[in-house]
Design an enzyme around this catalytic site. Structure first.
Site, PDB file in Angstrom:
ATOM      1  N   GLU A  70      37.518  53.004  47.652  1.00 57.77           N
ATOM      2  CA  GLU A  70      38.091  53.289  46.703  1.00 57.77           C
ATOM      3  C   GLU A  70      38.017  54.862  46.772  1.00 57.77           C
ATOM      4  O   GLU A  70      37.158  55.561  46.835  1.00 57.77           O
ATOM      5  CB  GLU A  70      36.943  52.857  45.540  1.00 57.77           C
ATOM      6  CG  GLU A  70      37.381  53.524  44.264  1.00 57.77           C
ATOM      7  CD  GLU A  70      38.834  53.168  43.507  1.00 57.77           C
ATOM      8  OE1 GLU A  70      39.412  53.783  43.070  1.00 57.77           O
ATOM      9  OE2 GLU A  70      38.976  51.669  43.718  1.00 57.77           O
ATOM     10  N   ASP A 119      47.721  48.078  41.986  1.00 55.67           N
ATOM     11  CA  ASP A 119      48.782  48.547  41.109  1.00 55.67           C
ATOM     12  C   ASP A 119      50.027  47.778  41.571  1.00 55.67           C
ATOM     13  O   ASP A 119      50.639  47.731  42.605  1.00 55.67           O
ATOM     14  CB  ASP A 119      49.027  50.090  41.361  1.00 55.67           C
ATOM     15  CG  ASP A 119      49.926  50.637  40.305  1.00 55.67           C
ATOM     16  OD1 ASP A 119      50.982  50.088  39.852  1.00 55.67           O
ATOM     17  OD2 ASP A 119      49.829  51.912  40.157  1.00 55.67           O
ATOM     18  N   GLU A 193      36.401  43.297  36.926  1.00 54.59           N
ATOM     19  CA  GLU A 193      36.173  43.639  35.668  1.00 54.59           C
ATOM     20  C   GLU A 193      37.817  43.266  34.874  1.00 54.59           C
ATOM     21  O   GLU A 193      37.667  42.838  34.004  1.00 54.59           O
ATOM     22  CB  GLU A 193      36.413  45.328  35.540  1.00 54.59           C
ATOM     23  CG  GLU A 193      34.709  45.577  36.190  1.00 54.59           C
ATOM     24  CD  GLU A 193      34.552  45.992  37.247  1.00 54.59           C
ATOM     25  OE1 GLU A 193      33.276  46.284  37.634  1.00 54.59           O
ATOM     26  OE2 GLU A 193      35.421  45.521  38.055  1.00 54.59           O
ATOM     27  N   GLU A 195      39.825  41.294  35.828  1.00 51.25           N
ATOM     28  CA  GLU A 195      39.926  39.803  35.812  1.00 51.25           C
ATOM     29  C   GLU A 195      39.267  39.158  34.615  1.00 51.25           C
ATOM     30  O   GLU A 195      39.920  38.294  33.827  1.00 51.25           O
ATOM     31  CB  GLU A 195      39.312  38.959  36.963  1.00 51.25           C
ATOM     32  CG  GLU A 195      39.766  37.460  37.144  1.00 51.25           C
ATOM     33  CD  GLU A 195      39.075  37.140  38.534  1.00 51.25           C
ATOM     34  OE1 GLU A 195      38.867  35.754  38.629  1.00 51.25           O
ATOM     35  OE2 GLU A 195      38.778  37.615  39.123  1.00 51.25           O
TER      36      GLU A 195
END
Length: 214
Positions: A70, A119, A193, A195
């Site tokens: 991340e 994205d 989150e 989802e």
């Protein structure tokens, strides 16, 4: 939505070096050395967000070692907190923007890659930025072991359909395709989150797994 800066994030990430890999590019070819059980498969999530998925997977699958990638510092701190709360030793987090995974991982080092709610980059001019564009698939093929798998999960129908075509055109084998994951009631599904948010609104969740042939 603009992400709020967290001035304490650097110190937090350094202090939690049992979870956060401080020099990830030095670990190329040596990721297994970070884990108690070095013989377990290595799974990679690209874009871990706030960490609900990778923390949940780590707790559910103690027989697998996980690395979460991340780039956004203000986001990864939340993921690290979730991993710490899960009290599992088989998850490591990386705060880097790996433009080429081959800089981080040796060939054939990874067993499985997860792309969760990436994205979608819907404009045609941004096609090359989609994580299922063929240049990314080339990277995945390099770092994955023979017959390694890529699992995509998204709420975006356009990205899902694009990815199915991209996988197929690249010669990958589609092994699991779901156009309404929650209706399928997979008991092993670990939600992100995003989802939870989208499915609560009645939005179908799409998932597919594809593998590279021998």
């Amino acid at each position: 939505m603009r992400l709020r800066n967290k001035p304490w994030a650097d110190d937090f990430l350094r202090e939690n070096n049992e979870v956060v890999v401080q020099q990830p590019f030095d670990m190329k070819g040596k990721w297994k050395e970070l884990f108690d059980n070095q013989e377990q498969p290595l799974h990679l999530e690209i874009g871990s967000g706030k960490g609900q998925f990778i923390a949940g997977m780590g707790k559910q699958h103690q027989d697998i070692n996980f690395v979460g990638l991340e780039f956004v510092k203000s986001v990864i701190v939340g993921a690290v907190k979730k991993v710490l709360a899960a009290e599992t030793t088989n998850v490591r987090m990386v705060n880097e923007n790996a433009k080429d995974l081959r800089d981080l991982f040796e060939d054939n080092e990874v067993d499985h890659i997860y792309l969760n709610f990436s994205d979608p980059w819907p404009k045609n001019k941004h096609e090359k930025r989609r994580l299922t564009f063929h240049t990314f698939l080339e990277q995945y093929k390099a770092v994955l072991k023979e017959e390694g798998q890529v699992t995509l999960k998204t709420d975006n129908k356009g990205l899902f359909e694009y990815s199915l075509v991209s996988f197929s055109n690249f010669g990958m084998i589609l092994e699991d395709v779901s156009v309404d994951l929650h209706a399928d009631e997979d008991p092993l599904n670990v939600e992100t989150e995003y989802e939870e948010k989208f499915s609560a609104k009645g939005q179908p969740i799409y998932r597919c797994t594809a593998s590279f042939p021998k």
